[in-house]
Design a protein around this motif. Sequence first.
Motif, PDB file in Angstrom:
ATOM      1  N   ARG A  35      -8.975 -36.255  16.978  1.00 15.29           N
ATOM      2  CA  ARG A  35      -9.603 -37.308  16.159  1.00 15.29           C
ATOM      3  C   ARG A  35      -9.025 -38.694  16.457  1.00 15.29           C
ATOM      4  NH1 ARG A  35     -11.002 -34.472  10.351  1.00 15.29           N
ATOM      5  NH2 ARG A  35     -13.008 -33.602  11.027  1.00 15.29           N
ATOM      6  N   GLN A  36      -7.897 -38.760  17.152  1.00 21.29           N
ATOM      7  CA  GLN A  36      -7.418 -40.063  17.629  1.00 21.29           C
ATOM      8  C   GLN A  36      -8.394 -40.639  18.644  1.00 21.29           C
ATOM      9  OE1 GLN A  36      -3.194 -39.917  19.003  1.00 21.29           O
ATOM     10  NE2 GLN A  36      -3.275 -38.026  18.527  1.00 21.29           N
ATOM     11  N   ILE A  65     -15.379 -35.835  14.941  1.00 24.69           N
ATOM     12  CA  ILE A  65     -15.599 -34.477  15.444  1.00 24.69           C
ATOM     13  C   ILE A  65     -15.199 -33.426  14.416  1.00 24.69           C
ATOM     14  CG2 ILE A  65     -15.353 -34.954  17.907  1.00 24.69           C
ATOM     15  CD1 ILE A  65     -12.480 -33.741  17.631  1.00 24.69           C
ATOM     16  N   ASP A  66     -15.763 -32.249  14.594  1.00 22.49           N
ATOM     17  CA  ASP A  66     -15.307 -31.035  13.900  1.00 22.49           C
ATOM     18  C   ASP A  66     -14.940 -30.010  14.956  1.00 22.49           C
ATOM     19  OD1 ASP A  66     -15.469 -31.564  11.138  1.00 22.49           O
ATOM     20  OD2 ASP A  66     -17.661 -31.478  11.258  1.00 22.49           O
ATOM     21  N   LEU A  67     -14.039 -29.112  14.561  1.00 21.81           N
ATOM     22  CA  LEU A  67     -13.618 -28.055  15.472  1.00 21.81           C
ATOM     23  C   LEU A  67     -13.742 -26.749  14.692  1.00 21.81           C
ATOM     24  CD1 LEU A  67     -12.550 -28.201  18.364  1.00 21.81           C
ATOM     25  CD2 LEU A  67     -10.236 -28.440  17.450  1.00 21.81           C
ATOM     26  N   HIS A  68     -14.627 -25.864  15.141  1.00 20.37           N
ATOM     27  CA  HIS A  68     -14.891 -24.617  14.414  1.00 20.37           C
ATOM     28  C   HIS A  68     -14.257 -23.441  15.142  1.00 20.37           C
ATOM     29  CE1 HIS A  68     -18.223 -26.984  12.649  1.00 20.37           C
ATOM     30  NE2 HIS A  68     -18.363 -27.408  13.893  1.00 20.37           N
ATOM     31  N   LEU A  69     -13.602 -22.573  14.377  1.00 22.37           N
ATOM     32  CA  LEU A  69     -13.139 -21.314  14.964  1.00 22.37           C
ATOM     33  C   LEU A  69     -14.322 -20.363  15.030  1.00 22.37           C
ATOM     34  CD1 LEU A  69      -9.804 -20.522  13.069  1.00 22.37           C
ATOM     35  CD2 LEU A  69     -10.024 -21.054  15.496  1.00 22.37           C
ATOM     36  N   PHE A  70     -14.402 -19.578  16.098  1.00 23.48           N
ATOM     37  CA  PHE A  70     -15.365 -18.474  16.102  1.00 23.48           C
ATOM     38  C   PHE A  70     -14.783 -17.327  16.919  1.00 23.48           C
ATOM     39  CE2 PHE A  70     -17.609 -18.725  20.279  1.00 23.48           C
ATOM     40  CZ  PHE A  70     -17.038 -19.890  20.759  1.00 23.48           C
ATOM     41  N   GLY A  71     -15.591 -16.325  17.262  1.00 26.18           N
ATOM     42  CA  GLY A  71     -15.041 -15.169  17.982  1.00 26.18           C
ATOM     43  C   GLY A  71     -14.077 -14.385  17.100  1.00 26.18           C
ATOM     44  N   SER A  72     -13.132 -13.698  17.753  1.00 28.57           N
ATOM     45  CA  SER A  72     -12.352 -12.704  17.011  1.00 28.57           C
ATOM     46  C   SER A  72     -11.332 -13.314  16.051  1.00 28.57           C
ATOM     47  CB  SER A  72     -11.663 -11.744  17.978  1.00 28.57           C
ATOM     48  OG  SER A  72     -10.722 -12.438  18.756  1.00 28.57           O
ATOM     49  N   SER A  73     -11.151 -14.650  16.059  1.00 23.20           N
ATOM     50  CA  SER A  73     -10.310 -15.242  15.013  1.00 23.20           C
ATOM     51  C   SER A  73     -10.962 -15.044  13.652  1.00 23.20           C
ATOM     52  CB  SER A  73     -10.120 -16.742  15.257  1.00 23.20           C
ATOM     53  OG  SER A  73      -9.586 -16.971  16.536  1.00 23.20           O
ATOM     54  N   LEU A  74     -12.285 -14.880  13.636  1.00 22.91           N
ATOM     55  CA  LEU A  74     -12.995 -14.774  12.361  1.00 22.91           C
ATOM     56  C   LEU A  74     -13.928 -13.571  12.252  1.00 22.91           C
ATOM     57  CD1 LEU A  74     -14.139 -18.474  11.647  1.00 22.91           C
ATOM     58  CD2 LEU A  74     -12.233 -17.245  10.619  1.00 22.91           C
TER      59      LEU A  74
END
Length: 344
Positions: free
Chosen positions: A49-50, A55-64
Amino acid sequence: DMSPMSPPSKDLVAHLDHLCLEIFKTRCAEDSGLRDRAEIRDDLLMWLRQFYRDIDLHLFGSSLNGFGGKSSDIDMCLTFQSNGTGEGLNFPALVEEIQHALKGHKSVYQLVAITTAKVPIVKFAYGRNRIQVDISLYNRLGIMNTQLLHAYSIIDPRVRPLVYMTKNLAKTTGIGDASRGSLSSYAYSLMSLYFLQQVSPPVIPVLQELSDPDVGVKVETVDGANVYFYRNQDKLDDVWPHRNENKSSLGELWLQLLEFYSSKDFHSSQRVVCIRKKDPLYKFDKLWTSTNICIEDPFDLNHNLGSGLSKRMNIFIVKTFQKAIKHFSSFPKRDGMPLEKYYF
Ligand code: ATP
Ligand code: MG
């Protein structure tokens, strides 16, 4: 060695039940592991964000998705708040910019931008443990299929251990790396779920075919794909009255899964691995002419996850499943090696 088709002995089944749970417990991410993943996401988001304020950063895959392990990579997806769909962005160029922005971060190692792939990503290792991170852009279907897999993971307590068993088999035998011409973890998760839908009686429903009386039949579209699936877990028994009809134990299901993908039956039937509907889907229906295993993405219906397989690799995968039947049927030890240690 016992023949794969004869029913396994009580002792063997008890042993396999225990083994599946042990492997599940060992590989399963602990809650702290999941917390670490969210913290890594937060740290990278603050840093980026600097350079990009919105922006957004989404976790996906096996983290969730319920199928994460200690050695799993972290899949993330970057989006801009001011641009919902990513329209008009130059993804390869953006991936290079993000790579550049991450260069000064003290916990980022082995940083590369992969710009030529179908899905451009930034790839690096993070922190002391050098945990692998992939950042992609606007992978909105990835976020949706993560939710779908998670919904399946909580329907029945046998789902998670079985998916872990399949992923574990793939990762320890060299058939689980799509970048090396085999199949991704995601593909093995879909294969496991397909088996659990097709086994009789089924262990899990087809969530994309269940309609929610509270919501009505709804089409939800993301990137041109219908991403509807039944989400009301509390009322699942009202629309799918078959929970617990299948009484098989974990160990029995594990052997059945291996047999399912080893059998001539499956491979000569020209069926596609397809978790979005119960009725058989054939390669012919999709105009997929390959003799290799075909796996349809549950949302991106034109995407065959097996399209990168060579004939040779396909044979190697089937052989690996066949060998696994022998391996897991030999009780309690093989070559003096405790079964527990064999697939690590
Ligand atoms: P692991 O624990 O091994 O990392 P995983 O569940 O995260 O397993 P990955 O193979 O890392 O599985 O995939 C993560 C996500 O990336 C999936 O949820 C899917 O959205 C996407 N993905 C992976 N492979 C493919 C593919 N071949 N085609 C389309 N999407 C894929
Ligand atoms: Mg992953």
